[in-house]
Design a protein around this motif. Structure first.
Motif, PDB file in Angstrom:
ATOM      1  N   PHE A 102       0.714  -1.293  -0.105  1.00 12.29           N
ATOM      2  CA  PHE A 102       0.065  -0.036  -0.107  1.00 12.29           C
ATOM      3  C   PHE A 102       0.930   1.217  -0.125  1.00 12.29           C
ATOM      4  N   ASN A 103       1.967   1.179   0.438  1.00 15.68           N
ATOM      5  CA  ASN A 103       2.911   2.376   0.742  1.00 15.68           C
ATOM      6  C   ASN A 103       4.028   2.458  -0.271  1.00 15.68           C
ATOM      7  N   ASN A 104       4.432   1.399  -0.971  1.00 19.69           N
ATOM      8  CA  ASN A 104       5.520   1.562  -1.917  1.00 19.69           C
ATOM      9  C   ASN A 104       5.096   1.404  -3.446  1.00 19.69           C
ATOM     10  N   MET A 105       5.369   1.985  -4.511  1.00 20.49           N
ATOM     11  CA  MET A 105       5.290   1.624  -5.674  1.00 20.49           C
ATOM     12  C   MET A 105       6.143   1.632  -6.655  1.00 20.49           C
ATOM     13  N   MET A 106       5.861   1.633  -7.960  1.00 19.06           N
ATOM     14  CA  MET A 106       7.171   1.647  -8.995  1.00 19.06           C
ATOM     15  C   MET A 106       8.025   2.779  -8.797  1.00 19.06           C
ATOM     16  N   ILE A 107       8.856   2.818  -8.069  1.00 19.13           N
ATOM     17  CA  ILE A 107       9.853   4.109  -7.972  1.00 19.13           C
ATOM     18  C   ILE A 107      11.109   3.602  -8.347  1.00 19.13           C
ATOM     19  N   ARG A 108      11.815   4.461  -8.954  1.00 19.17           N
ATOM     20  CA  ARG A 108      13.145   4.288  -9.425  1.00 19.17           C
ATOM     21  C   ARG A 108      14.083   3.791  -8.335  1.00 19.17           C
TER      22      ARG A 108
ATOM     23  N   ILE B  77      16.385   0.195  -8.241  1.00 25.05           N
ATOM     24  CA  ILE B  77      18.206  -0.049  -7.802  1.00 25.05           C
ATOM     25  C   ILE B  77      18.299  -1.000  -6.790  1.00 25.05           C
ATOM     26  N   VAL B  78      17.560  -0.756  -5.493  1.00 25.74           N
ATOM     27  CA  VAL B  78      17.576  -2.025  -4.576  1.00 25.74           C
ATOM     28  C   VAL B  78      17.126  -3.300  -5.191  1.00 25.74           C
TER      29      VAL B  78
END
Length: 586
Positions: free
Chosen positions: A178-184, A188-189
């Motif tokens: 719910f709190n993380n989506m497809m971020i760059r 990298i992680v």
């Protein structure tokens, strides 16, 4: 009236989605290179399965012949990957087996494919969750599960006491989603942990060559029961010993299980819109990532069976436990911790794929529109996440082998339909944009008087025509049916080995028909527009892909098919009560 209604119903089922129709896609900018796609494919494919399944295949199904199981599974996945690669180069949209079947063979097949993809991906997510908790529990020598069982089992039913840890973990993963989506930065992680997994498996392979013993590939009964050995109850079955202790059937069952470990490369085709040059990068990403994964798995299977006699592997043993057998306890803890970290990020890729399939089907009207609603700014589908959580919570009470088989069946069916789609699409004439599809189909319908025996083997045009395309479609459908029948017959392998003349005659007749119809397809002209990548050796490679996929499906147990049947009944109820009436097709 009845005839007209049935015709409209049939046309609805096989209606194809035009590519120029709007397709819902997550878009985050063109930022992915070929190397990014390779990292994505390897990171998604090399996952939880190798940690828990390699030992089970070696112990109970194939012994040292596990290396052959991975070879068969690798060939099957590579053939499927080639078909996906052609679609990735051909279709300028973020795709999946759902989209590819929709634009090639029609709506009902697209729904079946998409519905099974949802089942496969949810099962995959639950497998990751169960593996994560199993790894963590083994690290503490089962202290967590024993404590939960002793403190909770007095107050709740046994099944809930055994799975409460899994339920807690799935809630944690849902909160993360719910709190993380497809971020760059998160990608990298993901790439960092993918590198960690590759290094860890490379360490396992090197250790196998350092501490392995070739004698473990030719074990005998004397090795299984040595003089002075007081207790062999903890040992697994020896089988017939040697390199193939459980025979050809063991290799087949092991290959069906190992195939699960090579599922995951299809996530690459979901990133077409984010790729700088999809016509080149998508095929290269799929092929290179599959090659890397196969080499890693093949090397791990060699190392595992060389380091430890297969019958000494305990049920449910994990890959790092091989280091306990050779006295490398620090390596056991290091590899386990590395797997805990690297497996955790796999869930991210699974959730993205689930979201995309559900969104595409809902926006096409095949699923309820509430599933397409997203949280603005994060692209998080709240309702879809809740429903996913409910289905996953139910699946947590399934056995791990049932989940693996369900995942494999769904993927094998999707791969078969994609190979079938490639086989049909390459022989179709290029259609002009615009116009009503019913009119195009009417224009493309071949005249009956033009069909002759000579036309089957000596087409009159060097480029595809409506008639040659129709011939290729009909022959491809017949071949799919005949290959399925051949796989059903070959499932009775002991009867064939015993020389049963009835089954041998049936196999020979099927092979003659398959060869003859394949020759007809081979003689038809293919579409001329050049692509950056095309499946070579058409029609042989797609047909071989379909055969291997279906044959591995035949190795699944009856319980798997029962669960699969229940899921399909639910899906058909949704499609015929809602989807067929609300789809965007006319």
């Amino acid at each position: 009236m009845l005839y007209e209604a049935l015709c409209r119903f049939g046309r609805k089922l096989v209606h194809k989605r035009p590519l120029d129709q709007e397709i819902y896609e997550f878009q985050f900018g063109k930022c992915m290179s070929t190397l990014d796609l390779v990292a994505l494919g390897v990171g998604r494919t090399v996952g939880a399965g190798i940690y828990i399944l390699a030992g089970d295949v070696a112990r109970d199904k194939a012994g040292p012949a596990t290396v052959i199981c991975f070879l068969v599974a690798g060939v099957t996945s590579v053939l499927a990957g080639l078909c996906y690669a052609e679609f990735g180069a051909r279709v300028p949209h973020s795709g999946s087996a759902y989209l590819y079947t929709y634009i090639t063979i029609g709506e009902v097949w697209a729904f079946i494919t998409g519905w099974n993809l949802i089942l496969s991906l949810v099962a995959d997510a639950v497998i990751v969750i169960q593996t994560w908790t199993l790894i963590f529990d083994n690290l503490y020598r089962n202290w967590i599960s024993q404590t939960l069982h002793e403190s909770i089992s007095q107050h709740v039913p046994q099944v809930f006491a055994d799975n409460v840890g899994f339920l807690a973990v799935i809630l944690v993963f849902l909160l993360i989603e719910f709190n993380n989506m497809m971020i760059r930065p998160f990608f990298i992680v993901f790439k960092v942990f993918t590198l960690v997994k590759v290094l860890v498996l490379s360490f396992v392979i090197i250790s196998g060559f350092m501490k392995g013993d070739l004698h473990n590939w030719k074990l005998t009964e004397e090795d299984h029961i040595k003089p002075g050995l007081n207790d062999t109850s903890s040992l697994g079955l020896l089988g017939s010993g040697g390199f193939v202790p459980f025979g050809f059937q063991g290799i087949l069952h092991g290959s069906a299980t190992c195939f699960y470990l090579l599922i995951g490369f299809s996530i690459i085709v979901t990133r077409v819109k984010e790729t700088q040059n999809h016509k080149r990068s998508i095929p290269m990403g799929i092929v290179i990532s599959l090659l890397i994964c196969f080499l890693l798995y093949f090397g791990v299977s060699v190392a595992l069976t060389l380091m430890v006699p297969y019958y000494k592997l305990r049920p449910g043993s994990t890959l790092p436990e091989v280091f306990l057998h050779i006295g490398w306890a620090p390596a056991y803890y290091a590899v386990t911790i590395a797997f805990i970290c690297s497996i955790s990020v796999i869930f991210w890729g699974i959730m993205y794929f689930i979201h995309q399939v559900i969104h595409m089907m809902a926006n096409d009207g095949l699923l309820y529109p509430v599933l397409a609603r997203i949280h603005t700014g994060t692209y998080a589908p709240i309702i879809a996440n809740v429903i996913f959580g409910i289905i996953a919570a139910i699946m947590l009470f399934f056995r791990l082998t049932d989940l693996v088989n369900l995942r494999s069946v769904g993927a094998l069916l999707a791969y078969s339909l994609v190979a079938f789609s490639v086989l049909i699409l390459r022989y179709q004439p290029e259609k002009k944009n615009g116009g009503n599809e019913a009119q195009v189909q009417e224009e493309d319908r071949p005249a009956a008087e033009k069909l002759a025996l000579q036309t089957l083997f000596f087409p009159g045009s060097p480029t595809p025509t409506p008639l040659s395309g129709h011939i290729a479609s009909v022959c491809s459908s017949l071949l799919a049916l005949l290959l399925t029948l051949l796989c059903l017959v070959l499932a009775r392998w002991p009867s064939l080995l015993s020389g049963d003349p009835v089954w041998i005659t049936v196999v020979v007749l099927l092979l003659v028909l398959i060869i003859g119809i394949t020759g007809i397809i081979w003689r038809q002209p293919q579409s001329p527009p050049p692509l950056h990548f095309q499946v070579p050796a058409l029609p042989l490679l797609p047909l071989l892909s379909i055969f291997l996929n279906v044959y591995l499906m035949m190795q699944m147990i009856a319980g798997t098919w029962s669960l699969f049947g229940v899921w399909m009944l639910i899906g058909f109820a949704i499609y015929f009560s809602y989807g067929i009436q609300h789809s965007l097709t006319p």
